[in-house]
Design an enzyme around this catalytic site. Sequence first.
Site, PDB file in Angstrom:
ATOM      1  NE  ARG A  55      -2.986  -0.563   2.869  1.00  0.00           N
ATOM      2  CZ  ARG A  55      -4.192  -1.029   2.551  1.00  0.00           C
ATOM      3  NH1 ARG A  55      -5.114  -0.214   2.098  1.00  0.00           N
ATOM      4  NH2 ARG A  55      -4.451  -2.310   2.724  1.00  0.00           N
ATOM      5  CB  THR A  56       3.328   2.518   2.446  1.00  0.00           C
ATOM      6  OG1 THR A  56       2.375   2.280   3.471  1.00  0.00           O
ATOM      7  CG2 THR A  56       4.015   3.844   2.700  1.00  0.00           C
ATOM      8  CE  LYS A  83      26.389  -9.659  -4.117  1.00  0.00           C
ATOM      9  NZ  LYS A  83      26.660  -8.795  -5.278  1.00  0.00           N
ATOM     10  NE  ARG A 105       6.659   0.913   5.993  1.00  0.00           N
ATOM     11  CZ  ARG A 105       5.353   0.713   6.194  1.00  0.00           C
ATOM     12  NH1 ARG A 105       4.884  -0.512   6.262  1.00  0.00           N
ATOM     13  NH2 ARG A 105       4.514   1.724   6.292  1.00  0.00           N
ATOM     14  CG  HIS A 133       3.266   5.402   8.655  1.00  0.00           C
ATOM     15  ND1 HIS A 133       3.797   5.978   7.520  1.00  0.00           N
ATOM     16  CD2 HIS A 133       2.562   4.314   8.222  1.00  0.00           C
ATOM     17  CE1 HIS A 133       3.432   5.272   6.460  1.00  0.00           C
ATOM     18  NE2 HIS A 133       2.688   4.269   6.855  1.00  0.00           N
TER      19      HIS A 133
END
Lengths: 301, 301, 301
Positions: A55-56, A83, A105, A133
Amino acid sequence: MIKHFLSLSSFSKADLLSLIHRSHFFSQNQNRPDQIHHLLKHSIIANVFYEPSTRTRCSFEIAAKRLGADVVNFVPEHSSVKKGETVYDTLKTLESLGADAIVFRHSDDHIIDLIKPALKISLINAGAGKYEHPTQGLLDLLTLFQEFDKLEGLKVAVCGDVKHSRVAGSLIVAAKIFGMQIYQCGPESLLPEIPGKHVENADFDKILPEVDAVMMLRIQLERHENLELDSKSYHHQFGMNHRRQELMKKNAIILHPGPFNRGVEIADELVEHPQSRIFKQMSNGVATRMAVLEWAMSGRI
Amino acid sequence: MIKHFLSLSSFSKADLLSLIHRSHFFSQNQNRPDQIHHLLKHSIIANVFYEPSTRTRCSFEIAAKRLGADVVNFVPEHSSVKKGETVYDTLKTLESLGADAIVFRHSDDHIIDLIKPALKISLINAGAGKYEHPTQGLLDLLTLFQEFDKLEGLKVAVCGDVKHSRVAGSLIVAAKIFGMQIYQCGPESLLPEIPGKHVENADFDKILPEVDAVMMLRIQLERHENLELDSKSYHHQFGMNHRRQELMKKNAIILHPGPFNRGVEIADELVEHPQSRIFKQMSNGVATRMAVLEWAMSGRI
Amino acid sequence: MIKHFLSLSSFSKADLLSLIHRSHFFSQNQNRPDQIHHLLKHSIIANVFYEPSTRTRCSFEIAAKRLGADVVNFVPEHSSVKKGETVYDTLKTLESLGADAIVFRHSDDHIIDLIKPALKISLINAGAGKYEHPTQGLLDLLTLFQEFDKLEGLKVAVCGDVKHSRVAGSLIVAAKIFGMQIYQCGPESLLPEIPGKHVENADFDKILPEVDAVMMLRIQLERHENLELDSKSYHHQFGMNHRRQELMKKNAIILHPGPFNRGVEIADELVEHPQSRIFKQMSNGVATRMAVLEWAMSGRI
């Protein structure tokens, strides 16, 4: 000067209102490419999501594309994470590759503070850490503002796992700035300490007739084994359903940041109820992210 | 004629210099869309990475977008690979779908040789096989050229797992073409046979005062159990650190293809040291890939 | 009115012919951006693939980009699927985010019927459910039409796992509309019931000299353990090979929806045989999807 968008608390009321007004403009003009498509033309936005969120991520991607920007999706599973590359080095790499802003995020609370001073491009918090948020907070403000034409004095009940919710975190920050009153509802063990006079705990059913909006939060019962609640009893005790909707004022609205669990924190038939603004929030999210991206890159391009 | 970019060895010195000059132009004009955005407008580049690499994939993606091209990312995990499709058929499929060039990474040495004759579109080696990573080689040459305004006669130490490094492979090819001298340093078992007079083995500390650049390679100790070295002793024996940086000439530079292991092949504080060009290499990588994409598709679009 | 593209059966013969003609136009003008790039400019197409498919997803992505649209790829693994979001809510979310059309693939037969009535944007079936893959059906019709300049009266053998093939499903629907004759060949247990007079079962070798085209289907022997056939005997009994190609009429063509198993349902040397149209089908797929996307969004943008 590099403009990061990390927390609502770093903005003045006037600056937030300005972002809300700009977001509203975009919400009215998303399909007017002639008005908006040149604004970030030829800039490059990197989406860096260490925690998955359709969604975001899609919301930011569409916001960027509406403004004419190009988007590069960094997907940790397919990347140097395997890695052992550090987050700092990944973001510096994207900066070196020419990204103009990074939408970020990550689950770690402090990682942004470590990284921010070294970046020469804008960092936009798409739900990093546990506490905020901020673009979600801003879209909630936009949705409330469109409904009530003001924010000051609004009463909002937040119900569910308030303690672990970045969405609630940003809303509470906004409440302080705009003089809104927040009522925390839900299982007692999932309510955080009260951070100040603009927040109080409340019995969900008792507060419903008083509030202008109810923000239902997603509950992941499997994460809270000590609750010993199944979906059905959670829904009975704390879910939004027909009975509770009838307790609300006729012009009060139902919010949810999504994704939602139908039948747990919200009954099926309430998701698209006339008082629900859940899908409008999603739509507003794109408009809000357009305003944030434009703000962050103004002066750069 | 289809122009593939597979190995530096297939280019003359003059052609490579021409690519380096064009790369330099792009490095100075990455943010001048008016100058460059039309160059590959409406063409489609397919990224086909069978081995994950954020850095290289994003670098090519941004290079393509800066030139106005569209990019399609083929991610093997989400694809017909699960259905047993061969690499040849995948690339022919992308050709049939209308891709104008394929940027390709695969672990198999010989797969490009099998596929190349049948393709009607350009194939660009983004690190296929074990021996070459030619766009990395070209960006290293650009970085050296920007620093020293020449390539002939430059001395470069390459330190680490030289044997298994595609980066070293391409640099050694370039050394022969441009008359540079390469010194191979690192654990003896990780140094390849000496391919000719432009390469010799050297003691790292002894050669440091002589060289114009040091290319540190990423070391994956877990792959070399017989080395019986932990990170700390590797760093002590072969890592770039403050002591070694002081042995270098004042105008010599530190290179690393990334991603790097801080504290193993390079000390934390050296990554962004004034003599380090590591993040500049990444930035040059985009410019180089712009030049390579433009070269490969010239005459096609 | 929302225009969904879900099944060939919902179209009249005239409408399908119109789509085929438009697809043919695009197949001739894919590289004429001046003619076509404005058609879906600034619109946003969301690819939502619950089942992986490089070929189909990339085909739609390139089709959209050729018409100037932006594409958002929703990848279920990286998404709210992990959080239990329903398909309905995912699609409504993408609608709320501003997608103009959703290209959709899912294994469930009935999910489209549940979702369709609630969507305000176009839904395009990219192989959902078990029975139809209508853009594949349309590209097969385009390929036949380009070859024979008509569809009526054409005879097509379909060989393999006809029962579980969405490709065969759409072709059989088209056969009814256009008056083509379909011959089902393959292991008896993999042939579906005969749906009407335009379809009959046939012995593969006996029907080959009669047909205008042979559609070979991919066979996944591991899914059909009761067949007790290995690849070699399957190839012998039902695969397209040199001997069978010689049985065909000289102007008959070989089709396969891909991805194909070389040496199982089709011999290596037949894939790019002069009578094969397999890679042309892929190329036609992009043209067909351009026509479908344009049709679905006409009137919207």
